[in-house]
Scaffold this motif. Structure first.
Motif, PDB file in Angstrom:
ATOM      1  N   MET A 194       0.844  -1.153   0.000  1.00  0.00           N
ATOM      2  CA  MET A 194       0.000   0.000   0.000  1.00  0.00           C
ATOM      3  C   MET A 194       0.900   1.229   0.000  1.00  0.00           C
ATOM      4  SD  MET A 194      -3.156   1.013   2.388  1.00  0.00           S
ATOM      5  CE  MET A 194      -2.493   1.060   4.013  1.00  0.00           C
ATOM      6  N   THR A 195       0.512   2.205  -0.843  1.00  0.00           N
ATOM      7  CA  THR A 195       1.287   3.432  -0.971  1.00  0.00           C
ATOM      8  C   THR A 195       0.648   4.511  -0.126  1.00  0.00           C
ATOM      9  OG1 THR A 195       1.773   2.813  -3.232  1.00  0.00           O
ATOM     10  CG2 THR A 195       2.205   5.077  -2.606  1.00  0.00           C
ATOM     11  N   VAL A 196       1.473   5.205   0.593  1.00  0.00           N
ATOM     12  CA  VAL A 196       1.001   6.316   1.416  1.00  0.00           C
ATOM     13  C   VAL A 196       1.401   7.606   0.721  1.00  0.00           C
ATOM     14  CG1 VAL A 196       1.197   7.467   3.627  1.00  0.00           C
ATOM     15  CG2 VAL A 196       1.222   4.971   3.514  1.00  0.00           C
ATOM     16  N   HIS A 197       0.403   8.495   0.518  1.00  0.00           N
ATOM     17  CA  HIS A 197       0.675   9.782  -0.116  1.00  0.00           C
ATOM     18  C   HIS A 197       0.730  10.848   0.953  1.00  0.00           C
ATOM     19  CE1 HIS A 197       0.015   8.185  -4.138  1.00  0.00           C
ATOM     20  NE2 HIS A 197      -1.048   7.553  -3.647  1.00  0.00           N
ATOM     21  N   ASP A 198       1.743  11.636   0.883  1.00  0.00           N
ATOM     22  CA  ASP A 198       1.842  12.756   1.805  1.00  0.00           C
ATOM     23  C   ASP A 198       1.174  13.970   1.165  1.00  0.00           C
ATOM     24  OD1 ASP A 198       3.179  11.419   3.802  1.00  0.00           O
ATOM     25  OD2 ASP A 198       5.124  11.729   2.828  1.00  0.00           O
ATOM     26  N   ILE A 199       0.072  14.389   1.755  1.00  0.00           N
ATOM     27  CA  ILE A 199      -0.652  15.560   1.265  1.00  0.00           C
ATOM     28  C   ILE A 199      -0.609  16.599   2.372  1.00  0.00           C
ATOM     29  CG2 ILE A 199      -2.881  16.458   0.500  1.00  0.00           C
ATOM     30  CD1 ILE A 199      -3.519  13.676  -0.514  1.00  0.00           C
ATOM     31  N   ALA A 200      -0.232  17.795   1.991  1.00  0.00           N
ATOM     32  CA  ALA A 200      -0.164  18.894   2.964  1.00  0.00           C
ATOM     33  C   ALA A 200      -1.578  19.241   3.419  1.00  0.00           C
ATOM     34  CB  ALA A 200       0.497  20.110   2.327  1.00  0.00           C
ATOM     35  N   PRO A 201      -1.755  19.545   4.698  1.00  0.00           N
ATOM     36  CA  PRO A 201      -3.093  19.894   5.198  1.00  0.00           C
ATOM     37  C   PRO A 201      -3.729  21.060   4.438  1.00  0.00           C
ATOM     38  CG  PRO A 201      -1.579  19.586   7.022  1.00  0.00           C
ATOM     39  CD  PRO A 201      -0.770  19.519   5.768  1.00  0.00           C
ATOM     40  N   GLU A 202      -2.912  22.015   4.008  1.00  0.00           N
ATOM     41  CA  GLU A 202      -3.450  23.166   3.263  1.00  0.00           C
ATOM     42  C   GLU A 202      -4.027  22.719   1.923  1.00  0.00           C
ATOM     43  OE1 GLU A 202       0.019  23.171   3.996  1.00  0.00           O
ATOM     44  OE2 GLU A 202      -0.362  23.966   5.992  1.00  0.00           O
ATOM     45  N   ASP A 203      -3.328  21.784   1.265  1.00  0.00           N
ATOM     46  CA  ASP A 203      -3.808  21.282  -0.021  1.00  0.00           C
ATOM     47  C   ASP A 203      -5.091  20.470   0.153  1.00  0.00           C
ATOM     48  OD1 ASP A 203      -1.659  22.452  -1.259  1.00  0.00           O
ATOM     49  OD2 ASP A 203      -0.455  20.600  -1.305  1.00  0.00           O
ATOM     50  N   ALA A 204      -5.156  19.679   1.201  1.00  0.00           N
ATOM     51  CA  ALA A 204      -6.364  18.894   1.464  1.00  0.00           C
ATOM     52  C   ALA A 204      -7.546  19.812   1.754  1.00  0.00           C
ATOM     53  CB  ALA A 204      -6.123  17.939   2.626  1.00  0.00           C
ATOM     54  N   LEU A 205      -7.325  20.857   2.542  1.00  0.00           N
ATOM     55  CA  LEU A 205      -8.388  21.808   2.870  1.00  0.00           C
ATOM     56  C   LEU A 205      -8.841  22.561   1.620  1.00  0.00           C
ATOM     57  CD1 LEU A 205     -10.098  22.947   5.114  1.00  0.00           C
ATOM     58  CD2 LEU A 205      -8.298  24.621   5.563  1.00  0.00           C
ATOM     59  N   ALA A 206      -7.910  22.949   0.777  1.00  0.00           N
ATOM     60  CA  ALA A 206      -8.263  23.630  -0.474  1.00  0.00           C
ATOM     61  C   ALA A 206      -9.081  22.714  -1.376  1.00  0.00           C
ATOM     62  CB  ALA A 206      -6.997  24.107  -1.191  1.00  0.00           C
ATOM     63  N   SER A 207      -8.728  21.435  -1.424  1.00  0.00           N
ATOM     64  CA  SER A 207      -9.482  20.479  -2.236  1.00  0.00           C
ATOM     65  C   SER A 207     -10.898  20.293  -1.701  1.00  0.00           C
ATOM     66  CB  SER A 207      -8.774  19.133  -2.267  1.00  0.00           C
ATOM     67  OG  SER A 207      -7.537  19.243  -2.914  1.00  0.00           O
ATOM     68  N   LEU A 208     -11.031  20.228  -0.381  1.00  0.00           N
ATOM     69  CA  LEU A 208     -12.360  20.085   0.206  1.00  0.00           C
ATOM     70  C   LEU A 208     -13.229  21.317  -0.069  1.00  0.00           C
ATOM     71  CD1 LEU A 208     -11.467  18.403   3.613  1.00  0.00           C
ATOM     72  CD2 LEU A 208     -12.664  17.371   1.666  1.00  0.00           C
TER      73      LEU A 208
END
Length: 148
Positions: free
Chosen positions: A1-15
């Motif tokens: 399984m691959t784990v992707h590191d996503i910055a919290p700011e990018d995740a919030l912007a996507s949401l």
């Protein structure tokens, strides 16, 4: 399984982007508040001006021609304004049978008065009743769009 590191700011912007996309897909932007009165007024005034030009005596050619020019400008304005506002996806849906029948009342009333008063009665009645019906239908659709 691959784990992707996503910055919290990018995740919030996507949401936030997804939330805006869902809101935009759910309800279309209703037309501006000035639109129903403007469209109905242009329609009603245009046909009423044509009816008045028919009522004028034949010897007064200039006022009749002037009224016909004003009527043409009013009706062209109605078509332009209506096309710019209503021809966006989801703005004015195709009405069901009871609502569609309301659009038949102005021509029916105008046709009845045409039998009594000729073309002037038809045009004057179509201007007034058509403008009022247009106003009522647009207000109903705006209220329906605001409620959703």
């Amino acid at each position: 399984m691959t784990v992707h590191d996503i910055a919290p700011e990018d995740a919030l912007a996507s949401l936030r982007t997804a939330a805006r996309a869902r809101a935009a897909a759910r309800r279309p932007d209703p037309w501006p508040g000035w639109y129903p009165v403007t469209a109905a007024g242009l329609f009603g005034a245009g046909f009423t001006a044509i009816g008045l030009s028919v009522l004028l005596p034949q010897r007064l050619r200039l006022p009749a021609a002037l009224l016909q020019l004003v009527a043409a400008l009013l009706l062209v304005g109605h078509v332009v304004v209506s096309h710019r506002i209503e021809h966006r996806p989801g703005i004015v849906p195709t009405p069901a049978y009871p609502a569609a029948a309301a659009h038949l009342l102005p021509p029916a009333a105008a046709g009845a008065l045409a039998l009594l008063f000729g073309p002037a009665g038809f045009l004057l009645t179509l201007g007034v009743t058509g403008g009022l019906t247009h106003l009522l239908v647009l207000h109903r659709e705006r209220a329906r769009a605001d409620a959703s």
